[in-house]
Structure formats: C-alpha cells, structure tokens
Design a protein around this motif. Structure first.
Motif, PDB file in Angstrom:
ATOM      1  N   SER A  17       1.034  -5.855 -13.507  1.00  0.00           N
ATOM      2  CA  SER A  17      -0.019  -5.509 -12.550  1.00  0.00           C
ATOM      3  C   SER A  17       0.564  -5.042 -11.217  1.00  0.00           C
ATOM      4  O   SER A  17       0.081  -4.065 -10.635  1.00  0.00           O
ATOM      5  N   PHE A  18       1.607  -5.714 -10.734  1.00  0.00           N
ATOM      6  CA  PHE A  18       2.224  -5.331  -9.467  1.00  0.00           C
ATOM      7  C   PHE A  18       2.865  -3.952  -9.577  1.00  0.00           C
ATOM      8  O   PHE A  18       2.753  -3.133  -8.669  1.00  0.00           O
ATOM      9  N   ASP A  19       3.528  -3.708 -10.694  1.00  0.00           N
ATOM     10  CA  ASP A  19       4.154  -2.405 -10.895  1.00  0.00           C
ATOM     11  C   ASP A  19       3.099  -1.302 -10.955  1.00  0.00           C
ATOM     12  O   ASP A  19       3.301  -0.206 -10.411  1.00  0.00           O
ATOM     13  N   GLN A  20       1.967  -1.589 -11.579  1.00  0.00           N
ATOM     14  CA  GLN A  20       0.881  -0.606 -11.628  1.00  0.00           C
ATOM     15  C   GLN A  20       0.313  -0.358 -10.227  1.00  0.00           C
ATOM     16  O   GLN A  20      -0.008   0.779  -9.872  1.00  0.00           O
ATOM     17  N   LEU A  21       0.198  -1.406  -9.435  1.00  0.00           N
ATOM     18  CA  LEU A  21      -0.319  -1.263  -8.073  1.00  0.00           C
ATOM     19  C   LEU A  21       0.644  -0.466  -7.197  1.00  0.00           C
ATOM     20  O   LEU A  21       0.218   0.351  -6.375  1.00  0.00           O
ATOM     21  N   GLY A  46       1.556   5.359  -4.821  1.00  0.00           N
ATOM     22  CA  GLY A  46       2.137   6.694  -4.853  1.00  0.00           C
ATOM     23  C   GLY A  46       1.108   7.756  -5.215  1.00  0.00           C
ATOM     24  O   GLY A  46       1.099   8.854  -4.643  1.00  0.00           O
ATOM     25  N   GLU A  47       0.231   7.429  -6.147  1.00  0.00           N
ATOM     26  CA  GLU A  47      -0.830   8.367  -6.534  1.00  0.00           C
ATOM     27  C   GLU A  47      -1.802   8.596  -5.379  1.00  0.00           C
ATOM     28  O   GLU A  47      -2.206   9.730  -5.122  1.00  0.00           O
ATOM     29  N   LEU A  48      -2.178   7.532  -4.704  1.00  0.00           N
ATOM     30  CA  LEU A  48      -3.133   7.644  -3.607  1.00  0.00           C
ATOM     31  C   LEU A  48      -2.595   8.488  -2.459  1.00  0.00           C
ATOM     32  O   LEU A  48      -3.359   9.180  -1.787  1.00  0.00           O
ATOM     33  N   GLU A  49      -1.283   8.438  -2.242  1.00  0.00           N
ATOM     34  CA  GLU A  49      -0.681   9.254  -1.183  1.00  0.00           C
ATOM     35  C   GLU A  49      -0.951  10.738  -1.406  1.00  0.00           C
ATOM     36  O   GLU A  49      -1.051  11.506  -0.461  1.00  0.00           O
ATOM     37  N   LYS A  50      -1.066  11.129  -2.663  1.00  0.00           N
ATOM     38  CA  LYS A  50      -1.206  12.541  -2.999  1.00  0.00           C
ATOM     39  C   LYS A  50      -2.651  13.031  -2.973  1.00  0.00           C
ATOM     40  O   LYS A  50      -2.881  14.230  -2.877  1.00  0.00           O
ATOM     41  N   VAL A  51      -3.622  12.113  -3.086  1.00  0.00           N
ATOM     42  CA  VAL A  51      -5.008  12.565  -3.271  1.00  0.00           C
ATOM     43  C   VAL A  51      -5.997  12.114  -2.205  1.00  0.00           C
ATOM     44  O   VAL A  51      -7.131  12.566  -2.202  1.00  0.00           O
ATOM     45  N   ALA A  52      -5.603  11.240  -1.327  1.00  0.00           N
ATOM     46  CA  ALA A  52      -6.563  10.704  -0.352  1.00  0.00           C
ATOM     47  C   ALA A  52      -5.996  10.814   1.062  1.00  0.00           C
ATOM     48  O   ALA A  52      -4.782  10.869   1.258  1.00  0.00           O
ATOM     49  N   SER A  53      -6.911  10.838   2.034  1.00  0.00           N
ATOM     50  CA  SER A  53      -6.463  10.778   3.429  1.00  0.00           C
ATOM     51  C   SER A  53      -5.719   9.460   3.624  1.00  0.00           C
ATOM     52  O   SER A  53      -5.879   8.527   2.843  1.00  0.00           O
ATOM     53  N   THR A  54      -4.912   9.393   4.658  1.00  0.00           N
ATOM     54  CA  THR A  54      -4.081   8.202   4.836  1.00  0.00           C
ATOM     55  C   THR A  54      -4.918   6.928   4.982  1.00  0.00           C
ATOM     56  O   THR A  54      -4.589   5.899   4.401  1.00  0.00           O
ATOM     57  N   GLY A  55      -6.019   6.997   5.741  1.00  0.00           N
ATOM     58  CA  GLY A  55      -6.876   5.825   5.903  1.00  0.00           C
ATOM     59  C   GLY A  55      -7.567   5.451   4.604  1.00  0.00           C
ATOM     60  O   GLY A  55      -7.626   4.275   4.222  1.00  0.00           O
ATOM     61  N   CYS A 103       6.851  -8.177  -6.520  1.00  0.00           N
ATOM     62  CA  CYS A 103       6.033  -8.540  -5.355  1.00  0.00           C
ATOM     63  C   CYS A 103       6.490  -7.798  -4.108  1.00  0.00           C
ATOM     64  O   CYS A 103       5.666  -7.266  -3.361  1.00  0.00           O
ATOM     65  N   VAL A 104       7.787  -7.762  -3.894  1.00  0.00           N
ATOM     66  CA  VAL A 104       8.322  -7.094  -2.717  1.00  0.00           C
ATOM     67  C   VAL A 104       8.014  -5.598  -2.786  1.00  0.00           C
ATOM     68  O   VAL A 104       7.598  -4.992  -1.792  1.00  0.00           O
ATOM     69  N   SER A 105       8.176  -5.010  -3.951  1.00  0.00           N
ATOM     70  CA  SER A 105       7.891  -3.587  -4.118  1.00  0.00           C
ATOM     71  C   SER A 105       6.405  -3.292  -3.890  1.00  0.00           C
ATOM     72  O   SER A 105       6.047  -2.316  -3.220  1.00  0.00           O
ATOM     73  N   MET A 106       5.556  -4.138  -4.443  1.00  0.00           N
ATOM     74  CA  MET A 106       4.113  -3.977  -4.278  1.00  0.00           C
ATOM     75  C   MET A 106       3.734  -4.089  -2.805  1.00  0.00           C
ATOM     76  O   MET A 106       3.001  -3.260  -2.273  1.00  0.00           O
ATOM     77  N   ARG A 107       4.257  -5.095  -2.124  1.00  0.00           N
ATOM     78  CA  ARG A 107       3.957  -5.276  -0.702  1.00  0.00           C
ATOM     79  C   ARG A 107       4.505  -4.106   0.115  1.00  0.00           C
ATOM     80  O   ARG A 107       3.846  -3.613   1.038  1.00  0.00           O
ATOM     81  N   ALA A 108       5.670  -3.604  -0.241  1.00  0.00           N
ATOM     82  CA  ALA A 108       6.257  -2.456   0.458  1.00  0.00           C
ATOM     83  C   ALA A 108       5.395  -1.213   0.287  1.00  0.00           C
ATOM     84  O   ALA A 108       5.259  -0.417   1.224  1.00  0.00           O
ATOM     85  N   SER A 109       4.797  -1.049  -0.897  1.00  0.00           N
ATOM     86  CA  SER A 109       3.941   0.127  -1.103  1.00  0.00           C
ATOM     87  C   SER A 109       2.711   0.056  -0.198  1.00  0.00           C
ATOM     88  O   SER A 109       2.296   1.076   0.367  1.00  0.00           O
ATOM     89  N   GLY A 110       2.148  -1.127  -0.020  1.00  0.00           N
ATOM     90  CA  GLY A 110       1.029  -1.291   0.908  1.00  0.00           C
ATOM     91  C   GLY A 110       1.467  -1.067   2.345  1.00  0.00           C
ATOM     92  O   GLY A 110       0.759  -0.416   3.126  1.00  0.00           O
ATOM     93  N   SER A 111       2.649  -1.557   2.697  1.00  0.00           N
ATOM     94  CA  SER A 111       3.171  -1.357   4.050  1.00  0.00           C
ATOM     95  C   SER A 111       3.394   0.122   4.326  1.00  0.00           C
ATOM     96  O   SER A 111       3.134   0.611   5.428  1.00  0.00           O
ATOM     97  N   HIS A 112       3.864   0.838   3.315  1.00  0.00           N
ATOM     98  CA  HIS A 112       4.090   2.276   3.464  1.00  0.00           C
ATOM     99  C   HIS A 112       2.763   3.009   3.695  1.00  0.00           C
ATOM    100  O   HIS A 112       2.679   3.882   4.568  1.00  0.00           O
TER     101      HIS A 112
END
Length: 184
Positions: free
Chosen positions: A61-65, A70-79, A118-127
């Motif tokens: 689940s964390f890896d999917q998140l 990464g997918e959201l970065e390409k298709v949605a505004s940053t907010g 967990c760290v990778s998942m949290r880093a993706s949210g931080s990014h």
C-alpha cells in the motif's frame, strides 16, 4: 518462488487484506487461514507472524501511494495533487484500521521491515507539499512531519466510534488549512 507457492502466497495475501480490513491490525491469523481454506502452518510458512502479514500489506500500500504521488504530479495542480494524495493516504489508513501505530513505529525504527516504504511514502507527501508551497498554493509553515501527524490524527479519529462520522469534515478542514486561499 514456484508458481504454486506464489499462487498460495497471493491468495493468502488477498484473504489477509480482507480480514485486516474487517478486524484491523489485530486480525486473527486463524481467521485468515480459515477463510483461505488452508491450515495455520501453511499461513505461517508464508507469513510467520501477524506483523509479517501486516508488513506485507502495508508495504504494498505504501509503495502504491508513493507511485500515486508521482502520477499526481503529472496530472493535477500542485495544491490539488497534495490534497488528492492526502485523501489517498487517509483512505489507506481507513482500510487498514489500527495500523497507524505500526506506521509511526516503522518511520522511527530503521530496522523495521516497513521503514523504507514508510519513509519513501512520507517523502512523496513532503515532495508534493514542497511543490505546492513553491507555487504559493500551500502554507509555508507546514512540513512533511506535520502532514504525517495530521493524517495520523485523522486515522486515530476514524478508529474512534464517537468521531468516525466526522473524519470527512475534518479532512476538509485540514485541507483548507494547508492550502493558501487566493486573495479576493
């Protein structure tokens, strides 16, 4: 892994996901084995403990998140990308009732099987947060730790019968507090 062993693993994994979704992090391993139609020994060969099953479920689940970020970065505004990712994170914690303590322990414990995910998942949210902040769409006084703490709080509230019905409303309040509203 042999194909029949992989098939057994995949079946046990899916049944384990169902049982954990129903019973939470303290799900019965006997119930997983019973529903899967296997002996308890077969289950323990694939998942030597409840924690091992939970680790496997959460890691996927964390890896999917993380991939979703990464997918959201390409298709949605940053907010919007940030809010959509937060919604996915909250949904994940709701579908794995009672796992928030395992997540917080894993982030703090490098030897945990879940630590890297967990760290990778949290880093993706931080990014995603940093991107929204750079575009002026999110407050500057929030960091990745704050995001994780807010999601953790919502997950805990969802596990409390008194507050579970308010989680969606609280999510909206939190999202609106994170995002910067354009001036009129």
């Amino acid at each position: 892994m042999r194909s029949d062993a992989q098939k057994n693993y995949d079946h046990l994994f899916e049944v384990g996901r169902e049982v954990v979704a129903e019973q939470g992090a303290d799900a019965s391993m006997r119930e997983v084995a019973r529903r899967a139609g296997v002996g308890i020994g077969t289950l323990y060969r694939h998942f030597p403990s409840r924690e091992a099953l939970l680790d496997a479920l959460l890691r996927k689940s964390f890896d999917q998140l993380t991939a979703k970020a990464g997918e959201l970065e390409k298709v949605a505004s940053t907010g919007n990308a940030l809010v959509l990712w937060l919604r996915e994170m909250v949904t994940l914690t709701h579908s794995h009732r009672g796992v928030i303590s395992a997540m917080t322990v894993a982030i703090a414990e490098p030897d945990s099987a879940l630590h890297a995910s967990c760290v990778s998942m949290r880093a993706s949210g931080s990014h995603l947060l940093a991107r929204a902040q750079a575009q002026g769409e999110a407050r500057l006084d929030i960091d990745g730790e704050d995001l994780f703490a807010l999601v953790s709080a919502l997950a805990w509230l969802n596990d409390q019968p008194l507050f579970a019905s308010r989680v969606d409303r609280l999510f909206q309040l939190i999202a609106s507090a994170i995002l910067v509203q354009p001036a009129d």
